[in-house]
Design an enzyme around this catalytic site. Structure first.
Site, PDB file in Angstrom:
ATOM      1  N   GLU A   1      14.272  37.091  34.313  1.00 59.39           N
ATOM      2  CA  GLU A   1      13.706  36.719  35.620  1.00 59.39           C
ATOM      3  C   GLU A   1      12.516  35.777  35.440  1.00 59.39           C
ATOM      4  OE1 GLU A   1      13.409  40.733  37.062  1.00 59.39           O
ATOM      5  OE2 GLU A   1      15.587  40.843  37.026  1.00 59.39           O
TER       6      GLU A   1
ATOM      7  N   LYS B   1       9.982  46.288  37.383  1.00 61.48           N
ATOM      8  CA  LYS B   1       9.977  44.981  38.058  1.00 61.48           C
ATOM      9  C   LYS B   1       8.931  45.014  39.176  1.00 61.48           C
ATOM     10  CE  LYS B   1      14.661  44.282  36.502  1.00 61.48           C
ATOM     11  NZ  LYS B   1      15.926  43.555  36.650  1.00 61.48           N
TER      12      LYS B   1
ATOM     13  N   GLY C   1      16.393  48.845  34.438  1.00 59.22           N
ATOM     14  CA  GLY C   1      15.766  48.370  35.660  1.00 59.22           C
ATOM     15  C   GLY C   1      15.915  49.378  36.788  1.00 59.22           C
TER      16      GLY C   1
ATOM     17  N   HIS D   1      11.570  38.035  29.852  1.00 65.19           N
ATOM     18  CA  HIS D   1      12.612  38.621  30.706  1.00 65.19           C
ATOM     19  C   HIS D   1      13.355  37.485  31.416  1.00 65.19           C
ATOM     20  CE1 HIS D   1      14.636  40.812  33.879  1.00 65.19           C
ATOM     21  NE2 HIS D   1      14.489  41.878  33.128  1.00 65.19           N
TER      22      HIS D   1
HETATM   23  P1  13P Z   1      19.064  46.689  35.939  1.00 60.84           P
HETATM   24  O1  13P Z   1      19.061  47.941  35.087  1.00 60.84           O
HETATM   25  O2  13P Z   1      18.561  46.926  37.333  1.00 60.84           O
HETATM   26  O3  13P Z   1      20.356  45.967  35.861  1.00 60.84           O
HETATM   27  O4  13P Z   1      17.951  45.720  35.281  1.00 60.84           O
HETATM   28  C1  13P Z   1      18.002  45.479  33.930  1.00 60.84           C
HETATM   29  C2  13P Z   1      16.765  44.761  33.568  1.00 60.84           C
HETATM   30  O5  13P Z   1      16.580  43.606  33.882  1.00 60.84           O
HETATM   31  C3  13P Z   1      15.750  45.505  32.822  1.00 60.84           C
HETATM   32  O6  13P Z   1      14.766  44.656  32.337  1.00 60.84           O
END
Ligand code: 13P
Length: 252
Positions: A99, A13, A233, A97
Site C-alpha cells: 500500500e 493498517k 491484515g 508494504h
Molecule cells: P489482509 O490480511 O487483509 O489481506 O491484508 C494483508 C496485509 O496487507 C497485511 O500487511
C-alpha cells in the site's frame, strides 16, 4: 516441522481508535493465550504506539509501527523517524508494504533506506515484497520480488540476517483470494535462496506470508517449509481470528 519460532504479526493498517484498540488488545491478551512457541506482534498506527506500549509491555504481544521515514530527522512534515519509534520501544516496523509502494510511490531504494534506518535504531524491519496480479499473469513474479528484496539486501549489508521478510502478493491482499500454500511456498523458496546467497544465517530469517490469511487457511500456509509466520491484515482486527491464527502456529 520447524525449529524456528514462528511469528504472527497483525497489521491494523489505518484502523482503530483508542477505545476499540483497548478492547481489541484486551481480548487478545485476556485470558493469556498459549504462545510459548510463537512470537506475536501488532503493527499499529503511529498515534497509538504509546497506547500499545502501555497495554502490551508486560505481555507476550510485541508492538510495532507500519512505516518509518527514510530520513533521520528534520524538515519532513508528517514523517515518523526511527528514533521516534524507538522512544516507544517498538520491536518491529513494516517497510515497503504494497500500500506504501502503490499509493505513496515508494521505490525499492526508499524502502531499503527505511530498513536501514530501522536497523540503526535496533528495530527489526519487516520488509514486504510482492507482485501485482498483472505482474503474476505476465510471468514476472520472480523478477519482481527478487528485485524488491535485492535492493534491501544491498543496502543493509551484513545486517541481512536481522531482517524479517514478508511475501504479500498484492492480488491476495484484502481480496479474500489467498495464494495457495504451494504458490506461496514456491515464492518463499526463491526468497530463501536469495537470502542464502547473501548470508550464512538465511535459514534463521523468518519469511512471513501475507494476503487474506485467516483462521481457516493459516494452518496449511504455516505448514509449508519456508513459511515462518504470517502478516495478517483484516483478521488481525478480530481477536478470535487473530488468536486462531496464533493457535495454528503454536500447534505446528
Ligand atoms: P489482509 O490480511 O487483509 O489481506 O491484508 C494483508 C496485509 O496487507 C497485511 O500487511
Amino acid at each position: 516441522m520447524t525449529m524456528k519460532r514462528l511469528l504472527i504479526v497483525g497489521n491494523w493498517k489505518m484502523n482503530g481508535q483508542l477505545a476499540a484498540n483497548a478492547d481489541l488488545l484486551g481480548a487478545i491478551l485476556h485470558p493469556t493465550p498459549a504462545c510459548d512457541r510463537v512470537d506475536m506482534a501488532v503493527c499499529v498506527p503511529a498515534p497509538y504506539l504509546a497506547q500499545a506500549q502501555l497495554i502490551c509491555q508486560a505481555s507476550a504481544l510485541s508492538w510495532g509501527g507500519q512505516d518509518v521515514s527514510a530520513h533521520e530527522q528534520g524538515a519532513y512534515t508528517g514523517e515518523v523517524s526511527a528514533a521516534m519509534l524507538q522512544d516507544f520501544k517498538v520491536r518491529y516496523v513494516l517497510v515497503g508494504h504494497s500500500e506504501r509502494r502503490q499509493y505513496h510511490g515508494e521505490s525499492s531504494s526508499v524502502v531499503a533506506a527505511k530498513a536501514q534506518r530501522a536497523l540503526a535504531k535496533g528495530i527489526t524491519p519487516i520488509v514486504c515484497v510482492g507482485e501485482t496480479l498483472q505482474e503474476r499473469e505476465a510471468g514476472q513474479t520472480e523478477d519482481v520480488v527478487k528485485r524488491q528484496l535485492a535492493a534491501v539486501i544491498q543496502q543493509v549489508g551484513h545486517c541481512v540476517s536481522e531482517l524479517v521478510v514478508a511475501y504479500e502478493p498484492v492480488w491476495a491482499i484484502g481480496t479474500g483470494r489467498t495464494a495457495s500454500p504451494e504458490q506461496a511456498q514456491a515464492v518463499h523458496a526463491l526468497l530463501r535462496a536469495q537470502l542464502n546467497a547473501a548470508t550464512a544465517n538465511a535459514p534463521s530469517i523468518r519469511l512471513l506470508y501475507g494476503g487474506s490469511m485467516n483462521a481457516s487457511n493459516a494452518a496449511s500456509l504455516l505448514a509449508q517449509p519456508d513459511i515462518d509466520g504470517g502478516l495478517v491484515g483484516g483478521a488481525s482486527l478480530k481477536p478470535h481470528d487473530f488468536l486462531a491464527i496464533v493457535a495454528a502456529a503454536q500447534a505446528l
